[in-house]
Design a protein around this motif. Sequence first.
Motif, PDB file in Angstrom:
ATOM      1  N   GLN A 235      43.462  35.770  27.503  1.00 22.48           N
ATOM      2  CA  GLN A 235      44.143  34.682  26.801  1.00 22.48           C
ATOM      3  C   GLN A 235      45.563  34.490  27.332  1.00 22.48           C
ATOM      4  O   GLN A 235      45.984  33.360  27.629  1.00 22.48           O
ATOM      5  CB  GLN A 235      44.172  35.020  25.310  1.00 22.48           C
ATOM      6  N   GLU A 236      46.303  35.576  27.482  1.00 27.32           N
ATOM      7  CA  GLU A 236      47.683  35.488  27.948  1.00 27.32           C
ATOM      8  C   GLU A 236      47.736  35.096  29.420  1.00 27.32           C
ATOM      9  O   GLU A 236      48.603  34.306  29.829  1.00 27.32           O
ATOM     10  CB  GLU A 236      48.388  36.826  27.742  1.00 27.32           C
ATOM     11  N   ALA A 237      46.814  35.631  30.222  1.00 26.53           N
ATOM     12  CA  ALA A 237      46.778  35.269  31.641  1.00 26.53           C
ATOM     13  C   ALA A 237      46.503  33.781  31.812  1.00 26.53           C
ATOM     14  O   ALA A 237      47.124  33.111  32.648  1.00 26.53           O
ATOM     15  CB  ALA A 237      45.724  36.093  32.364  1.00 26.53           C
ATOM     16  N   ALA A 238      45.585  33.245  31.022  1.00 26.66           N
ATOM     17  CA  ALA A 238      45.266  31.818  31.110  1.00 26.66           C
ATOM     18  C   ALA A 238      46.472  30.976  30.720  1.00 26.66           C
ATOM     19  O   ALA A 238      46.779  29.969  31.377  1.00 26.66           O
ATOM     20  CB  ALA A 238      44.078  31.495  30.210  1.00 26.66           C
ATOM     21  N   LYS A 239      47.156  31.380  29.677  1.00 25.32           N
ATOM     22  CA  LYS A 239      48.339  30.636  29.227  1.00 25.32           C
ATOM     23  C   LYS A 239      49.412  30.631  30.306  1.00 25.32           C
ATOM     24  O   LYS A 239      49.985  29.575  30.639  1.00 25.32           O
ATOM     25  CB  LYS A 239      48.875  31.258  27.943  1.00 25.32           C
ATOM     26  N   PRO A 248      42.240  29.085  37.970  1.00 25.52           N
ATOM     27  CA  PRO A 248      41.716  30.340  37.416  1.00 25.52           C
ATOM     28  C   PRO A 248      41.624  31.455  38.457  1.00 25.52           C
ATOM     29  O   PRO A 248      41.957  32.610  38.150  1.00 25.52           O
ATOM     30  CB  PRO A 248      40.327  29.935  36.908  1.00 25.52           C
ATOM     31  N   LEU A 249      41.212  31.137  39.675  1.00 21.36           N
ATOM     32  CA  LEU A 249      41.137  32.161  40.714  1.00 21.36           C
ATOM     33  C   LEU A 249      42.521  32.701  41.041  1.00 21.36           C
ATOM     34  O   LEU A 249      42.720  33.928  41.135  1.00 21.36           O
ATOM     35  CB  LEU A 249      40.486  31.587  41.980  1.00 21.36           C
ATOM     36  N   GLU A 250      43.484  31.823  41.213  1.00 19.74           N
ATOM     37  CA  GLU A 250      44.844  32.275  41.520  1.00 19.74           C
ATOM     38  C   GLU A 250      45.410  33.113  40.378  1.00 19.74           C
ATOM     39  O   GLU A 250      46.085  34.131  40.614  1.00 19.74           O
ATOM     40  CB  GLU A 250      45.744  31.069  41.788  1.00 19.74           C
ATOM     41  N   ASP A 265      32.194  45.272  37.121  1.00 22.48           N
ATOM     42  CA  ASP A 265      32.108  43.805  37.086  1.00 22.48           C
ATOM     43  C   ASP A 265      33.439  43.160  36.729  1.00 22.48           C
ATOM     44  O   ASP A 265      33.509  42.169  35.993  1.00 22.48           O
ATOM     45  CB  ASP A 265      31.020  43.337  36.111  1.00 22.48           C
ATOM     46  N   SER A 266      34.521  43.697  37.302  1.00 24.17           N
ATOM     47  CA  SER A 266      35.857  43.179  36.989  1.00 24.17           C
ATOM     48  C   SER A 266      36.023  41.725  37.407  1.00 24.17           C
ATOM     49  O   SER A 266      36.885  41.014  36.859  1.00 24.17           O
ATOM     50  CB  SER A 266      36.926  44.030  37.676  1.00 24.17           C
ATOM     51  N   GLU A 267      35.185  41.242  38.333  1.00 23.35           N
ATOM     52  CA  GLU A 267      35.273  39.838  38.760  1.00 23.35           C
ATOM     53  C   GLU A 267      34.942  38.863  37.629  1.00 23.35           C
ATOM     54  O   GLU A 267      35.216  37.666  37.731  1.00 23.35           O
ATOM     55  CB  GLU A 267      34.340  39.584  39.948  1.00 23.35           C
ATOM     56  N   ARG A 268      34.395  39.377  36.537  1.00 20.64           N
ATOM     57  CA  ARG A 268      34.148  38.513  35.381  1.00 20.64           C
ATOM     58  C   ARG A 268      35.444  37.943  34.815  1.00 20.64           C
ATOM     59  O   ARG A 268      35.407  36.960  34.066  1.00 20.64           O
ATOM     60  CB  ARG A 268      33.382  39.278  34.310  1.00 20.64           C
ATOM     61  N   LEU A 269      36.561  38.550  35.168  1.00 18.03           N
ATOM     62  CA  LEU A 269      37.847  37.982  34.769  1.00 18.03           C
ATOM     63  C   LEU A 269      37.939  36.525  35.205  1.00 18.03           C
ATOM     64  O   LEU A 269      38.427  35.673  34.448  1.00 18.03           O
ATOM     65  CB  LEU A 269      38.990  38.788  35.389  1.00 18.03           C
ATOM     66  N   VAL A 270      37.487  36.218  36.413  1.00 11.66           N
ATOM     67  CA  VAL A 270      37.556  34.849  36.930  1.00 11.66           C
ATOM     68  C   VAL A 270      36.698  33.919  36.083  1.00 11.66           C
ATOM     69  O   VAL A 270      37.127  32.820  35.697  1.00 11.66           O
ATOM     70  CB  VAL A 270      37.104  34.804  38.401  1.00 11.66           C
ATOM     71  N   LEU A 271      35.485  34.331  35.767  1.00  9.00           N
ATOM     72  CA  LEU A 271      34.595  33.521  34.950  1.00  9.00           C
ATOM     73  C   LEU A 271      35.183  33.306  33.554  1.00  9.00           C
ATOM     74  O   LEU A 271      35.130  32.199  33.009  1.00  9.00           O
ATOM     75  CB  LEU A 271      33.234  34.196  34.857  1.00  9.00           C
ATOM     76  N   ASN A 272      35.742  34.362  32.988  1.00  8.52           N
ATOM     77  CA  ASN A 272      36.329  34.248  31.653  1.00  8.52           C
ATOM     78  C   ASN A 272      37.556  33.343  31.667  1.00  8.52           C
ATOM     79  O   ASN A 272      37.794  32.589  30.704  1.00  8.52           O
ATOM     80  CB  ASN A 272      36.682  35.639  31.132  1.00  8.52           C
ATOM     81  N   LEU A 273      38.325  33.389  32.743  1.00  4.71           N
ATOM     82  CA  LEU A 273      39.479  32.490  32.860  1.00  4.71           C
ATOM     83  C   LEU A 273      39.027  31.035  33.007  1.00  4.71           C
ATOM     84  O   LEU A 273      39.652  30.125  32.453  1.00  4.71           O
ATOM     85  CB  LEU A 273      40.352  32.901  34.038  1.00  4.71           C
TER      86      LEU A 273
END
Length: 306
Positions: A235-239, A248-250, A265-273
């Motif tokens: 949430q904070e990263a997206a903001k 989102p990738l950057e 599966d840490s790459e799920r961060l990108v999908l969640n962003l």
Amino acid sequence: MNDAAELRELTPGVWAWEQQDGTWWVNNAGVIGGTDGLILVDTCATEARTRRFLAAAEQASGGAPIRMAVNTHQHGDHTYGNSLLPDSTILIGHENMREGLRTDPIIDGCPPFWSPVPDWGRVHRRVPSVSLQSDLVLHTGDRRVELRHPGHPAHTTGDVVAWLPGERVLFSGDLLFHGLTPLIFMGSLEGALRSLDWLNNFGAERIVPGHGPVLDATELPSVLAQHERYYRLVQEAAKTGRAAGLSPLETAQHADLGEFAGWADSERLVLNLHRAYADAENRELDLPAAFSDAVTYHGGPLPTRV
């Protein structure tokens, strides 16, 4: 392929099918016994994995018939094995889950976002013949199984848990991941956060997550707190990323995963962003773009065990 799987008896006549290591396409499922036969909670991604699950259920139950089966959500790791169930089995899911599986293109040909590309085997699309909107109660003999929807999108828009109030056992589906990165790109970040209190309020003594080891009541508060901290990080990263004009990738490439860096599966961060951005911008998520970015973040196709 990591074939490690175990049918664990949680209480007499109730089992969890726990597949290791719980990463892409490797899920948990369940078997609920009673005098009227079995109720299954989910199937598996491939023919081979589903056949092992069904064979274990048959052996543990003494060959009891599979009367009903529930899909906790639409994703193929929990549903593609549906077609291997007996024709007489009544298949049940949320109406959004049913529509999601009905229109899912991946069962027809998996895109090369993963490597190796999964071999589904001899499965075909089989959607529920019974659907629910909010809740439904099933019975096998005297055993009561309550199917409940959280009332909002979370992991997906059609999540369902299976709750056994008499045994205090909860099959959470992918509302919980134990020890690996949660995924909410087809649901809602805000909804996933809201679902944590909802799950806690069941007062379960044993919890079967969608992926990862089975939990008991003493472990649940820590796992729920980890989920909350992870979702707050997203949430904070997206903001921050949106304010800086980053994609989102950057944003993911600049993010510090901290305590979650060791989760699979840490790459799920990108999908969640991608989900967080889409919700903030009131638009649909671009699924191919989200997966393409996840592959870029990972440095190549995402690993599978199927």
